[in-house]
Design an enzyme around this catalytic site. Structure first.
Site, PDB file in Angstrom:
ATOM      1  N   ALA A   1       0.873  -1.168   0.000  1.00  0.00           N
ATOM      2  CA  ALA A   1       0.000   0.000   0.000  1.00  0.00           C
ATOM      3  C   ALA A   1       0.914   1.222   0.000  1.00  0.00           C
ATOM      4  O   ALA A   1       2.076   1.141   0.402  1.00  0.00           O
ATOM      5  CB  ALA A   1      -0.871  -0.018   1.245  1.00  0.00           C
TER       6      ALA A   1
ATOM      7  N   GLU B   1       3.778  -5.490   7.280  1.00  0.00           N
ATOM      8  CA  GLU B   1       2.932  -4.530   8.010  1.00  0.00           C
ATOM      9  C   GLU B   1       3.306  -4.400   9.478  1.00  0.00           C
ATOM     10  O   GLU B   1       3.326  -3.293  10.034  1.00  0.00           O
ATOM     11  CB  GLU B   1       1.449  -4.925   7.896  1.00  0.00           C
ATOM     12  CG  GLU B   1       0.820  -4.664   6.543  1.00  0.00           C
ATOM     13  CD  GLU B   1       1.032  -5.795   5.533  1.00  0.00           C
ATOM     14  OE1 GLU B   1       1.882  -6.677   5.765  1.00  0.00           O
ATOM     15  OE2 GLU B   1       0.332  -5.784   4.507  1.00  0.00           O
TER      16      GLU B   1
HETATM   17  N1  DAK Z   1       4.660   3.319  -0.363  1.00  0.00           N
HETATM   18  C1  DAK Z   1       5.090   4.503  -0.849  1.00  0.00           C
HETATM   19  N2  DAK Z   1       6.334   4.689  -1.376  1.00  0.00           N
HETATM   20  C2  DAK Z   1       7.156   3.631  -1.410  1.00  0.00           C
HETATM   21  C3  DAK Z   1       6.765   2.352  -0.949  1.00  0.00           C
HETATM   22  C4  DAK Z   1       5.445   2.215  -0.399  1.00  0.00           C
HETATM   23  N3  DAK Z   1       4.978   1.050   0.037  1.00  0.00           N
HETATM   24  N4  DAK Z   1       7.797   1.508  -1.106  1.00  0.00           N
HETATM   25  C5  DAK Z   1       8.801   2.229  -1.668  1.00  0.00           C
HETATM   26  N5  DAK Z   1       8.414   3.495  -1.850  1.00  0.00           N
HETATM   27  C6  DAK Z   1       9.195   4.593  -2.444  1.00  0.00           C
HETATM   28  C7  DAK Z   1      10.361   4.981  -1.545  1.00  0.00           C
HETATM   29  O1  DAK Z   1       9.944   5.894  -0.538  1.00  0.00           O
HETATM   30  C8  DAK Z   1      11.292   5.639  -2.541  1.00  0.00           C
HETATM   31  O2  DAK Z   1      10.844   6.926  -2.827  1.00  0.00           O
HETATM   32  P1  DAK Z   1      11.902   8.149  -3.019  1.00  0.00           P
HETATM   33  O3  DAK Z   1      12.695   8.181  -1.766  1.00  0.00           O
HETATM   34  O4  DAK Z   1      12.725   7.746  -4.215  1.00  0.00           O
HETATM   35  O5  DAK Z   1      11.049   9.342  -3.245  1.00  0.00           O
HETATM   36  C9  DAK Z   1      11.075   4.788  -3.802  1.00  0.00           C
HETATM   37  O6  DAK Z   1       9.815   4.133  -3.627  1.00  0.00           O
HETATM   38  C10 DAK Z   1      12.151   3.731  -3.990  1.00  0.00           C
HETATM   39  O7  DAK Z   1      12.229   2.981  -2.800  1.00  0.00           O
HETATM   40  P2  DAK Z   1      13.647   2.661  -2.087  1.00  0.00           P
HETATM   41  O8  DAK Z   1      14.636   3.741  -2.355  1.00  0.00           O
HETATM   42  O9  DAK Z   1      13.359   2.291  -0.685  1.00  0.00           O
HETATM   43  O10 DAK Z   1      14.099   1.372  -2.929  1.00  0.00           O
HETATM   44  P3  DAK Z   1      15.062   0.204  -2.457  1.00  0.00           P
HETATM   45  O11 DAK Z   1      15.343  -0.596  -3.669  1.00  0.00           O
HETATM   46  O12 DAK Z   1      16.229   0.745  -1.675  1.00  0.00           O
HETATM   47  O13 DAK Z   1      14.208  -0.681  -1.425  1.00  0.00           O
HETATM   48  C11 DAK Z   1      12.211  -1.839  -0.722  1.00  0.00           C
HETATM   49  C12 DAK Z   1      13.104  -1.405  -1.901  1.00  0.00           C
HETATM   50  C13 DAK Z   1      10.935  -2.480  -1.318  1.00  0.00           C
HETATM   51  C14 DAK Z   1      12.933  -2.865   0.123  1.00  0.00           C
HETATM   52  C15 DAK Z   1      11.878  -0.575   0.130  1.00  0.00           C
HETATM   53  O14 DAK Z   1      11.404   0.449  -0.736  1.00  0.00           O
HETATM   54  C16 DAK Z   1      10.816  -0.844   1.154  1.00  0.00           C
HETATM   55  O15 DAK Z   1      11.078  -1.448   2.209  1.00  0.00           O
HETATM   56  N6  DAK Z   1       9.631  -0.315   0.903  1.00  0.00           N
HETATM   57  C17 DAK Z   1       8.516  -0.341   1.822  1.00  0.00           C
HETATM   58  C18 DAK Z   1       7.906  -1.707   1.852  1.00  0.00           C
HETATM   59  C19 DAK Z   1       6.716  -1.702   2.745  1.00  0.00           C
HETATM   60  O16 DAK Z   1       6.872  -1.587   3.976  1.00  0.00           O
HETATM   61  N7  DAK Z   1       5.592  -1.686   2.140  1.00  0.00           N
HETATM   62  C20 DAK Z   1       4.321  -1.460   2.829  1.00  0.00           C
HETATM   63  C21 DAK Z   1       3.845  -2.747   3.340  1.00  0.00           C
HETATM   64  S1  DAK Z   1       2.466  -2.480   4.356  1.00  0.00           S
HETATM   65  C22 DAK Z   1      -3.931  -0.418   6.254  1.00  0.00           C
HETATM   66  C23 DAK Z   1      -2.808  -0.402   7.087  1.00  0.00           C
HETATM   67  C24 DAK Z   1      -1.653  -0.816   6.635  1.00  0.00           C
HETATM   68  C25 DAK Z   1      -1.538  -1.276   5.362  1.00  0.00           C
HETATM   69  C26 DAK Z   1      -2.654  -1.321   4.540  1.00  0.00           C
HETATM   70  C27 DAK Z   1      -3.843  -0.893   4.982  1.00  0.00           C
HETATM   71  N8  DAK Z   1      -5.140   0.076   6.732  1.00  0.00           N
HETATM   72  C28 DAK Z   1      -5.334   0.175   8.127  1.00  0.00           C
HETATM   73  C29 DAK Z   1      -6.067   0.615   5.789  1.00  0.00           C
HETATM   74  C30 DAK Z   1      -0.263  -1.650   4.926  1.00  0.00           C
HETATM   75  C31 DAK Z   1      -0.109  -2.173   3.787  1.00  0.00           C
HETATM   76  C32 DAK Z   1       1.167  -2.492   3.295  1.00  0.00           C
HETATM   77  O17 DAK Z   1       1.257  -2.782   2.142  1.00  0.00           O
END
Ligand code: DAK
Length: 261
Positions: free
Chosen positions: A65, A133
């Protein structure tokens, strides 16, 4: 309809839907969720499309997300966001055509939840899948706690959900989370090949098999068997099964395939 965050390309009987926000690693914001709902509805109504492949542009399938967007929400807005994501993924799950996820890279959080709503998952060797998450202090919001244990069993699902650690493609294959792992440059071809094969089968039969499996999963074998008997009857009732059998004996393509070609 024009889409900002999705690309849709048709090739044969297959529509390839690419999530295309590579600068945010295809993070699924509200707008993209809405677009997925609209795109799936359009593809459902398109008789020239027999199967869908869902993939991501660049190095991610979808990194979850959009956590930048989520961070600004209050409780009620987060609840609405969760409902929107669940609706988007139910639209994929309940589409009357098969949806194959071509998992090209990171499929984290909402990204893995999207892939799990698909019928079949094929991964590239570069794929990394997880539900991080809890590392953010949240629970999965788009079906992860429900679909993951159904796909891979409680113990393995709880390890992924509770640690937040991603798994690689080989581990996902050994868990049965993905059907196949291929080299990155073979991924789209492998997904399209499977999609075309399924799209050549009886379209009503495909929709009914999908529905029987999905709806039967939460019931006992007897209740599921009743769904199956109804589906079997429908295939004969609408003439597809008779046509398929006649085509077999006459050594020709069935009429549904000739219409689509
Ligand atoms: N959301 C927004 N932007 C994101 C993103 C995300 N999930 N993942 C990556 N980006 C952005 C980064 O901020 C970065 O932006 P800039 O700094 O360039 O502006 C760009 O994408 C490139 O990311 P990285 O520089 O971090 O790239 P790397 O190759 O170094 O690392 C990575 C890749 C996938 C390991 C890393 O980006 C990462 O850890 N990303 C976050 C993964 C994550 O935690 N995803 C979210 C999972 S939780 C809800 C509550 C919660 C949720 C849903 C609903 N409700 C209560 C409604 C949660 C849902 C989820 O999906």
């Amino acid at each position: 309809m024009e889409f900002k965050n999705l690309k849709i390309e048709k090739d044969g009987l297959t529509a390839v839907v690419t999530i295309d926000r590579p600068t945010a690693l295809n993070a699924l914001d509200g707008e993209t969720m809405m677009e997925l709902i609209h795109a799936m509805s359009e593809l459902e109504a398109d008789d020239g499309v027999g199967a869908v492949v869902l993939t991501g542009a660049g190095k991610a399938f979808a990194a979850g997300a959009d956590i930048a967007e989520l961070s600004k929400m209050d409780g009620m807005q987060a609840r609405e966001a969760a409902k929107l994501g669940q609706k988007a993924f139910s639209t994929i799950e309940n589409l009357n055509k098969p949806v194959i996820a071509a998992v090209n890279g990171y499929a984290l959080g909402g990204g893995l939840e999207a892939a799990m709503a698909c019928d079949i998952r094929i991964a590239s060797t570069r794929a990394k899948m997880g539900q991080p998450e809890v590392t953010l202090g949240a629970t999965p919001g788009f079906g992860g706690t429900q679909r993951l244990p159904r796909l891979i069993g409680f113990g393995r699902a709880k390890e992924i959900l509770l640690t937040g650690d991603p798994i690689d493609a080989a581990t996902a294959l050994s868990y049965g989370l993905v059907n196949k792992v291929v080299e990155p440059d073979e991924l789209l071809g492998a997904a399209k090949e499977m999609a075309e094969k399924i799209a050549s089968r009886g379209p009503a039969a495909i929709a009914l098999v999908k529905s029987c499996v999905n709806k039967g999963a939460g019931t006992d074998v007897e209740t599921g068997g009743a769904l199956e008997a109804d589906a079997f009857g429908i295939c004969f009732g609408i003439g597809d099964a008779r046509e398929g059998i006649e085509a077999f004996f006459e050594k020709r393509d069935p009429s549904w395939l000739r219409k689509r070609k």
